[in-house]
Structures are given as C-alpha cells and as structure tokens.
Design a protein around this motif. Structure first.
Motif, PDB file in Angstrom:
ATOM      1  N   ILE A  84       9.893  -1.046  -6.931  1.00 48.11           N
ATOM      2  CA  ILE A  84       9.618   0.350  -7.268  1.00 48.11           C
ATOM      3  C   ILE A  84      10.964   1.051  -7.412  1.00 48.11           C
ATOM      4  CG2 ILE A  84       9.515   1.177  -4.873  1.00 48.11           C
ATOM      5  CD1 ILE A  84       7.083   2.933  -5.740  1.00 48.11           C
ATOM      6  N   ALA A  85      11.011   2.110  -8.189  1.00 49.74           N
ATOM      7  CA  ALA A  85      12.224   2.929  -8.303  1.00 49.74           C
ATOM      8  C   ALA A  85      11.878   4.336  -7.864  1.00 49.74           C
ATOM      9  CB  ALA A  85      12.747   2.931  -9.737  1.00 49.74           C
ATOM     10  N   ASP A  86      12.781   4.953  -7.097  1.00 48.58           N
ATOM     11  CA  ASP A  86      12.532   6.325  -6.652  1.00 48.58           C
ATOM     12  C   ASP A  86      12.712   7.286  -7.830  1.00 48.58           C
ATOM     13  OD1 ASP A  86      15.262   7.025  -6.946  1.00 48.58           O
ATOM     14  OD2 ASP A  86      15.593   7.316  -4.807  1.00 48.58           O
ATOM     15  N   PRO A  87      12.437   8.575  -7.661  1.00 51.47           N
ATOM     16  CA  PRO A  87      12.528   9.513  -8.792  1.00 51.47           C
ATOM     17  C   PRO A  87      13.908   9.586  -9.445  1.00 51.47           C
ATOM     18  CG  PRO A  87      11.255  10.495  -7.031  1.00 51.47           C
ATOM     19  CD  PRO A  87      11.837   9.215  -6.482  1.00 51.47           C
ATOM     20  N   ASP A  88      14.969   9.155  -8.726  1.00 53.02           N
ATOM     21  CA  ASP A  88      16.312   9.173  -9.293  1.00 53.02           C
ATOM     22  C   ASP A  88      16.747   7.800  -9.796  1.00 53.02           C
ATOM     23  OD1 ASP A  88      16.972  11.950  -8.924  1.00 53.02           O
ATOM     24  OD2 ASP A  88      17.012  11.507  -6.775  1.00 53.02           O
ATOM     25  N   GLY A  89      15.838   6.816  -9.791  1.00 49.97           N
ATOM     26  CA  GLY A  89      16.156   5.497 -10.318  1.00 49.97           C
ATOM     27  C   GLY A  89      16.725   4.515  -9.313  1.00 49.97           C
ATOM     28  N   VAL A  90      16.740   4.851  -8.017  1.00 51.22           N
ATOM     29  CA  VAL A  90      17.196   3.898  -7.004  1.00 51.22           C
ATOM     30  C   VAL A  90      16.108   2.838  -6.845  1.00 51.22           C
ATOM     31  CG1 VAL A  90      17.847   3.564  -4.582  1.00 51.22           C
ATOM     32  CG2 VAL A  90      18.585   5.626  -5.808  1.00 51.22           C
TER      33      VAL A  90
ATOM     34  N   GLY B  11       0.815  -1.208   0.000  1.00 46.12           N
ATOM     35  CA  GLY B  11       0.000   0.000   0.000  1.00 46.12           C
ATOM     36  C   GLY B  11       0.851   1.261   0.000  1.00 46.12           C
ATOM     37  N   GLN B  12       1.936   1.236   0.753  1.00 45.12           N
ATOM     38  CA  GLN B  12       2.846   2.378   0.796  1.00 45.12           C
ATOM     39  C   GLN B  12       3.548   2.574  -0.541  1.00 45.12           C
ATOM     40  OE1 GLN B  12       4.944   0.860   4.229  1.00 45.12           O
ATOM     41  NE2 GLN B  12       3.997   2.365   5.577  1.00 45.12           N
ATOM     42  N   LEU B  13       3.921   1.470  -1.205  1.00 43.11           N
ATOM     43  CA  LEU B  13       4.529   1.586  -2.530  1.00 43.11           C
ATOM     44  C   LEU B  13       3.566   2.270  -3.495  1.00 43.11           C
ATOM     45  CD1 LEU B  13       6.197  -1.918  -3.155  1.00 43.11           C
ATOM     46  CD2 LEU B  13       7.297   0.173  -2.349  1.00 43.11           C
TER      47      LEU B  13
END
Length: 156
Positions: free
Chosen positions: A104-110, A77-79
């Motif tokens: 999931i990938a963060d806005p910088d691709g991590v 749910g958090q993802l």
C-alpha cells in the motif's frame, strides 16, 4: 507479535554494515553480496539494507512483518480499512526470502508492505513496479523495487 520493517538503499554495503552493526550493537543476521538484514528484538525491527544498481538510495520502503497467518489477515484488514488501493502480491520471493505480502502507499506515496516470511531463498527476487500503482492504484511488471513518490526533505 508484529515487527517494524525498514529497507534502506545504500551506496557502499561494507561501510553501511559496519555503521549499522555499531549503531545496533549487533551483526546482521543475513549478509549477501548486495544485501544485509538485522533482526533485532530491542527495538523489535527487521532492518535491511541493499546496494542495487537500479534502486534509489535512502528509505526504499517501510513495512510490518508478522509471525503467523492470523496476524497477516489482521494487518491485511487494516490495509484495506486505510481506504487506499492495496496490491495483494501473494506468495513471492524478495530480499532472499519467500514471503506472502501485500503493498500500500500512503497519501504522499510512501510505500508500505505487510508480509509473512515463510522461508529463505538463494536469490534476491523482487517486488512489483509501484510507479503506476502510486499514481492510480494499478500495478504491472514484477521483480522490481517499489518506486515511491519523490523523496521529501528530512525534517527531524
């Protein structure tokens, strides 16, 4: 209770096992020819290293490991609330374990994974190819290490 997960690619498994065993003051819980994992309680972390010909060195991905399906649903749910594309991989074999996971990938691709380990495996397994996913939210292929954006210089 959730456990933080870090997976690092290394060039010499034996030297890295010796280093991290000294750093953590503990031997790994799992050791294979190309992989080692520490399940520490202080700090509460699942720290894995692997030496794979096809993978980059350094941090390969981060994650949150949960203890039961209720926690997994909470983290899923958090993802989804993070307003980024989520790849729901489902049941899979990765890192010598049988797991249920999403990525999931963060806005910088991590690249991050959320997972519940449900048993051991005799094979390393793999993960979806993330190169396309990081770019546009879709993924194809299987049994490959997620590919993050180009590494950024360390600041700290």
């Amino acid at each position: 209770m959730k456990r933080f997960h870090v997976h690092v690619g290394v060039t010499d498994l034996d030297k890295s096992v010796a280093f991290y065993s000294s750093l953590f003051g503990a031997e790994p819980a799992v050791v294979k020819a190309d992989y080692a994992k520490w399940m520490l309680d202080d700090p509460r972390i699942n720290f894995a290293i692997s030496m794979r010909d096809d993978a980059r060195r350094g941090i390969r991905h981060l994650g949150l490991q949960v203890e039961d399906k209720a926690e997994l649903e909470e983290v899923y749910g958090q993802l989804k609330a993070a307003d980024r594309p989520v790849l729901e991989e489902g049941a899979t074999t990765c890192c010598y374990a049988q797991s249920e996971k999403s990525w999931i990938a963060d806005p910088d691709g991590v690249v991050w994974e959320a997972f519940l380990t449900e048993g051991e495996s005799t094979v390393y397994g793999g993960s979806p190819d993330f190169e396309q996913f990081v770019e546009d939210g879709s993924a194809s292929g299987a049994c490959q290490e997620p590919q993050a954006a180009a590494p950024q210089p360390a600041c700290c």
